[in-house]
Design a protein around this motif. Structure first.
Motif, short mmCIF file in Angstrom:
data_model
loop_
_atom_site.label_atom_id
_atom_site.label_comp_id
_atom_site.label_asym_id
_atom_site.label_seq_id
_atom_site.Cartn_x
_atom_site.Cartn_y
_atom_site.Cartn_z
N ALA A 166 4.67 1.91 5.45
CA ALA A 166 5.21 0.68 4.88
C ALA A 166 5.04 -0.49 5.84
O ALA A 166 4.68 -1.61 5.44
N GLU A 167 5.31 -0.26 7.13
CA GLU A 167 5.17 -1.32 8.12
C GLU A 167 3.70 -1.73 8.27
O GLU A 167 3.38 -2.92 8.35
N ALA A 168 2.80 -0.75 8.34
CA ALA A 168 1.37 -1.06 8.45
C ALA A 168 0.88 -1.81 7.21
O ALA A 168 0.06 -2.73 7.30
N HIS A 169 1.38 -1.44 6.04
CA HIS A 169 1.03 -2.13 4.80
C HIS A 169 1.40 -3.61 4.87
O HIS A 169 0.61 -4.47 4.47
N ARG A 170 2.58 -3.91 5.37
CA ARG A 170 3.01 -5.31 5.42
C ARG A 170 2.13 -6.13 6.35
O ARG A 170 1.75 -7.26 6.03
N LEU A 229 -2.35 0.76 0.94
CA LEU A 229 -1.87 -0.10 2.01
C LEU A 229 -2.71 -1.37 2.08
O LEU A 229 -3.95 -1.31 2.06
N GLY A 230 -2.04 -2.53 2.14
CA GLY A 230 -2.73 -3.79 2.32
C GLY A 230 -3.17 -4.48 1.06
O GLY A 230 -3.51 -5.66 1.08
N TYR A 231 -3.15 -3.79 -0.08
CA TYR A 231 -3.61 -4.37 -1.33
C TYR A 231 -2.62 -5.43 -1.83
O TYR A 231 -1.39 -5.28 -1.70
N ALA A 232 -3.16 -6.49 -2.43
CA ALA A 232 -2.31 -7.55 -2.95
C ALA A 232 -1.43 -7.04 -4.08
O ALA A 232 -0.31 -7.53 -4.27
N LYS A 233 -1.92 -6.05 -4.84
CA LYS A 233 -1.14 -5.54 -5.97
C LYS A 233 -0.03 -4.58 -5.53
O LYS A 233 0.82 -4.22 -6.35
N THR A 234 -0.06 -4.14 -4.28
CA THR A 234 1.04 -3.33 -3.75
C THR A 234 2.13 -4.27 -3.24
O THR A 234 1.85 -5.09 -2.37
N PRO A 235 3.35 -4.17 -3.75
CA PRO A 235 4.42 -5.09 -3.31
C PRO A 235 4.59 -5.05 -1.79
O PRO A 235 4.42 -4.01 -1.17
N GLU A 236 4.93 -6.20 -1.23
CA GLU A 236 5.09 -6.27 0.21
C GLU A 236 6.22 -5.37 0.69
O GLU A 236 6.15 -4.82 1.80
N ASP A 237 7.23 -5.18 -0.12
CA ASP A 237 8.36 -4.34 0.28
C ASP A 237 8.22 -2.91 -0.24
O ASP A 237 9.21 -2.20 -0.44
N ALA A 238 6.99 -2.47 -0.46
CA ALA A 238 6.75 -1.12 -0.98
C ALA A 238 7.33 -0.07 -0.02
O ALA A 238 7.32 -0.24 1.20
N VAL A 239 7.83 1.02 -0.60
CA VAL A 239 8.41 2.12 0.16
C VAL A 239 7.59 3.37 -0.11
O VAL A 239 7.22 3.66 -1.26
N PHE A 240 7.32 4.13 0.93
CA PHE A 240 6.55 5.37 0.81
C PHE A 240 7.46 6.55 1.15
O PHE A 240 8.13 6.55 2.19
#
Length: 390
Positions: free
Chosen positions: A228-232, A291-302
């Motif tokens: 989640a952190e890397a995604h943000r 991870l990193g995609y615009a369509k994945t919400p910034e606050d996504a949880v894994f």
């Protein structure tokens, strides 16, 4: 072109005896002949002229045509052999007719081909120089990428019974092998970035930079938090640089406790974890978010999934370049079935010996088909109850 007698000279030699020699003979010898004999000679000369007229005309015509055609054929053959005679003067314009004109056209054709050949050779030399420069740059980029990503050789120091297969379609690629030690354990994962070649390699640098930015001590036993952190980080960087681009990374990430390897925690971003136990293969599913995609919400949880391990269990992570490779008689993807069978057969055998069997399965299926994507895979057999060499 070989020097020789021209058409007018040949025709003159053919007609010289009849046009010059015979009349002169009659003119100087008629005094010695009586009138009847002279008439008989003239009649014979006329008769002979009439008889020989057609053969002489035919012979002269053939001489003219064959001579000109021979020259044209010779010119064409020299052009075919790459001899364009551009250093010599073109055929003279003194002779009129179709053949001399055609000869001049063939000469200038050879001249034009020679000019274009020189230009083409210059272009090929420039292309070869550019190719060497590009290959040198890509080779250098590959060294940078390998230095920036985790070193596959480190895996054996943490898990003695293991292997990594990192095989990019091009010199550089978009797959990531990740190994990082924290205060309490080890994070281990395989990532698959969008793209391959140079674009994919740039994405791996962004993904690895995001993973390195995460303070792992905050996420002991929480690989989902690391994702989640890397995604943000990735999402902010990619959107800031290029708007809402559809680029990112899929990843499977495993956490091993430094004191007890009989239990692991897994989190996945569209990449599953396989666990082989007693010849059976279980798949631990992943979240359907990258991870990193615009369509994945910034606050996504894994989600984290805890897995209890037994002695001899084998873990397998891989990118989709392995299963998606086209090949076989029907030109279909490799799929998961051969990999499940391979992993089940690996039970009890040292994993380093099973690596080549995996490569062989992949290459036999691919056959003559071109590589579709990058491939990254790792297999690990933890030593239960003994922790890991963190």
């Amino acid at each position: 072109m070989k020097a020789g007698l021209g058409t007018p000279a040949k025709l003159g030699l053919i007609l010289f005896p009849f046009v010059v020699v015979a009349p002169l003979g009659l003119m100087f010898g008629h005094a010695a002949l009586d009138e009847a004999t002279l008439k008989a000679v003239l009649a014979g000369y006329v008769t002979l002229g009439v008889i020989l007229y057609y053969p002489l005309v035919r012979l002269a015509g053939k001489s003219i045509v064959f001579d000109q055609v021979g020259r044209l054929v010779d010119s064409c053959m020299r052009i075919k052999q790459g001899c364009y005679d551009t250093a010599t003067a073109p055929p003279a314009r003194g002779e009129s007719g179709d053949f001399p004109g055609l000869a001049r056209q063939i000469y200038w054709l050879g001249h034009a081909v020679a000019v274009r050949e020189r230009r083409l050779n210059d272009t090929l030399v420039n292309l070869e120089t550019a190719r060497r420069q590009i290959e040198s740059s890509i080779d250098y980029a590959a060294r940078i990428q390998r230095a920036f990503l985790s070193d596959p050789a480190e895996l054996a120091s943490v898990f003695p019974d293991s292997f990594v297969w990192w095989d990019q379609r091009d010199v550089v690629g978009g797959d990531v092998f990740f190994l990082a030690k924290s205060a309490g354990g080890v994070f281990l994962g395989i990532g698959d970035c969008t793209g391959h070649g140079v674009p994919g390699a740039f994405m791996t640098l962004i993904a690895k930079a995001a993973l390195d930015r995460v303070r792992l001590e905050r996420f002991e036993g929480d690989p989902g938090g690391v994702l989640a952190e890397a995604h943000r980080y990735m999402r902010r960087w990619l959107i800031a640089e290029g708007g809402e681009v559809d680029d990112g990374m899929d990843m499977g990430l495993v956490y091993f406790d430094a004191d007890d390897a009989s239990r692991l925690v897994y989190a996945g971003a569209r990449r599953p974890l396989w666990v082989e136990r007693g010849g059976e293969v279980e798949e631990i599913g992943a979240d359907r978010l990258g991870l990193g995609y615009a369509k994945t919400p910034e606050d996504a949880v894994f989600a984290n999934v805890a897995v209890e391990l037994a002695a001899g269990d084998t873990l397998f992570l891989f990118s989709d370049g392995l299963t998606d490779q086209i090949g076989g008689v029907r030109g279909l993807p490799l799929g998961k079935k051969p990999l499940r069978q391979w992993l089940a057969e690996a039970a009890g055998a040292p994993l380093v010996e099973r690596r080549q069997a995996l490569v062989t399965i992949f290459e036999n299926h691919r056959g003559r088909a071109s590589r579709r994507d990058d491939v990254a895979a790792l297999a690990v057999r933890p030593v239960a109850k003994q922790g890991v060499n963190a």
